[in-house]
Design an enzyme around this catalytic site. Structure first.
Site, mmCIF file in Angstrom:
data_model
loop_
_atom_site.group_PDB
_atom_site.id
_atom_site.type_symbol
_atom_site.label_atom_id
_atom_site.label_comp_id
_atom_site.label_asym_id
_atom_site.label_seq_id
_atom_site.Cartn_x
_atom_site.Cartn_y
_atom_site.Cartn_z
ATOM 1 N N GLY A 89 -6.246 -5.994 -8.163
ATOM 2 C CA GLY A 89 -6.576 -7.368 -7.780
ATOM 3 C C GLY A 89 -5.584 -8.393 -8.291
ATOM 4 O O GLY A 89 -5.950 -9.523 -8.632
ATOM 5 N N GLU A 90 -4.309 -8.017 -8.312
ATOM 6 C CA GLU A 90 -3.293 -8.906 -8.897
ATOM 7 C C GLU A 90 -3.137 -10.211 -8.130
ATOM 8 O O GLU A 90 -2.933 -11.266 -8.731
ATOM 9 C CB GLU A 90 -1.935 -8.187 -8.977
ATOM 10 C CG GLU A 90 -0.827 -9.032 -9.553
ATOM 11 C CD GLU A 90 -0.193 -8.434 -10.796
ATOM 12 O OE1 GLU A 90 0.680 -9.103 -11.375
ATOM 13 O OE2 GLU A 90 -0.561 -7.339 -11.180
ATOM 14 N N GLU A 115 -2.910 2.167 -5.094
ATOM 15 C CA GLU A 115 -3.522 1.042 -4.383
ATOM 16 C C GLU A 115 -2.460 0.250 -3.622
ATOM 17 O O GLU A 115 -2.628 -0.097 -2.458
ATOM 18 C CB GLU A 115 -4.251 0.135 -5.369
ATOM 19 C CG GLU A 115 -4.942 -1.041 -4.677
ATOM 20 C CD GLU A 115 -5.303 -2.159 -5.633
ATOM 21 O OE1 GLU A 115 -6.217 -2.921 -5.310
ATOM 22 O OE2 GLU A 115 -4.638 -2.279 -6.682
ATOM 23 N N ASN A 116 -1.352 -0.024 -4.282
ATOM 24 C CA ASN A 116 -0.292 -0.794 -3.642
ATOM 25 C C ASN A 116 0.383 -0.010 -2.537
ATOM 26 O O ASN A 116 0.724 -0.550 -1.485
ATOM 27 C CB ASN A 116 0.734 -1.233 -4.694
ATOM 28 C CG ASN A 116 0.305 -2.492 -5.420
ATOM 29 O OD1 ASN A 116 0.413 -3.587 -4.902
ATOM 30 N ND2 ASN A 116 -0.223 -2.322 -6.622
#
Length: 295
Positions: free
Chosen positions: A88-89, A122-123
């Site tokens: 969640g960056e 995730e990325n």
């Protein structure tokens, strides 16, 4: 730190891939309002560049409506109210930009390896990394989890050549990396430039590709021409080598199954042996012939 009663995120990396969607069937976890000042960025985050305009839009939305999807954190020391960002960056950065004091989050227990793997995967799943960031993500998985290229390929559902092609980008000179990250060079152009045998000409060729807006096909033709010229020069140079040097090269080439070059220095009696290899497997094969093991 206040707690909210809400449904939890689904367990596993798959849930994280879906923008940390809330799973209504699991109510065992709660969302907490965590102070932004108590959170440090994920050290394993592969993404280094963020769309500032997009962050500004998200920040404006957060100012008006808040953060709808909680971020994922871990707490290294349960006795200390300090957290590390897992996923969640963008929401984390946008919330800071919006000058928020807290952010909704779910705190999970996980190891360094789990944290790193989730952050990288995730990325990669979202496919918004630059080619170099993607290459670094693969390198991180290999280094931190002691994985081979083949294991990374299997884990991500990619082919091994796909992984290998990205990893090769990490060997580019810095000026070319900057052009690639800036979008001035495409992945296809960078891969083609890497095929140039005379590595001293890589940066010059990349600049020419950008200045002349060369297509991949045009670059391929140019690289082939330059490599052909380099081979001719090499042959002409080798003809000036002493007979015993050429004979030694021939025998070494037969032993290793690849081109071997003996280069004499200006100091009488000294020089160096160059043995090129085309892949990790090829390097392993050569090392085995030298009775050297990487295990």
């Amino acid at each position: 730190m206040a707690k909210r009663k809400t449904s939890a995120l689904g367990r596993g990396i798959e849930a994280l891939f879906e923008e940390n969607s809330v799973d209504e069937s699991n109510a065992s976890e709660s969302v907490q309002d965590v102070s932004l000042s108590a959170i440090r960025a994920n050290p394993y985050q592969p993404r280094r560049t963020f769309d500032q305009a997009g962050l500004k839009e998200l920040a404006d939305s957060i100012k008006k409506s808040g953060v709808f999807q909680p971020i994922i954190l871990r707490q290294p020391d349960p006795q200390v109210e300090r957290y590390e960002l897992v996923a969640g960056e963008r929401r984390f950065r946008a919330s800071k930009l919006a000058k928020q004091k807290t952010i909704p989050a779910i705190v999970r227990v996980m190891s360094d390896e789990q944290m790193m793997e989730i952050a990288v995967l995730e990325n990669l799943q979202r496919e918004d990394l630059t080619p170099l960031e993607e290459a670094q993500a693969y390198q991180t998985l290999m280094t931190k989890l002691s994985l081979t290229q083949a294991q990374v390929a299997t884990k991500l559902g990619k082919s091994r050549p796909y992984i290998a092609n990205y990893l090769r980008l990490l060997g580019l000179p810095e000026p070319i990396k900057k052009a690639l990250n800036a979008g001035d060079l495409s992945m296809g152009q960078a891969r083609t430039i890497l095929g140039l045998k005379d590595k001293r000409q890589l940066t010059k060729l990349a600049k020419r590709a950008v200045d002349q807006n060369l297509t991949v096909r045009q670059l391929e033709k140019l690289v082939a021409e330059m490599n052909g010229t380099a081979v001719k020069k090499s042959r002409h140079k080798s003809q000036r080598k002493p007979v015993y040097i050429r004979e030694a090269e021939s025998q070494l080439q037969s032993k290793f199954g690849t081109k071997v070059a003996l280069a004499q220095s200006r100091k009488k009696g000294s020089g160096k042996i160059e043995i090129p290899y085309s892949s990790t497997d090829d390097l392993t094969r050569i090392l085995e012939l030298l009775n050297i093991s990487l295990d």
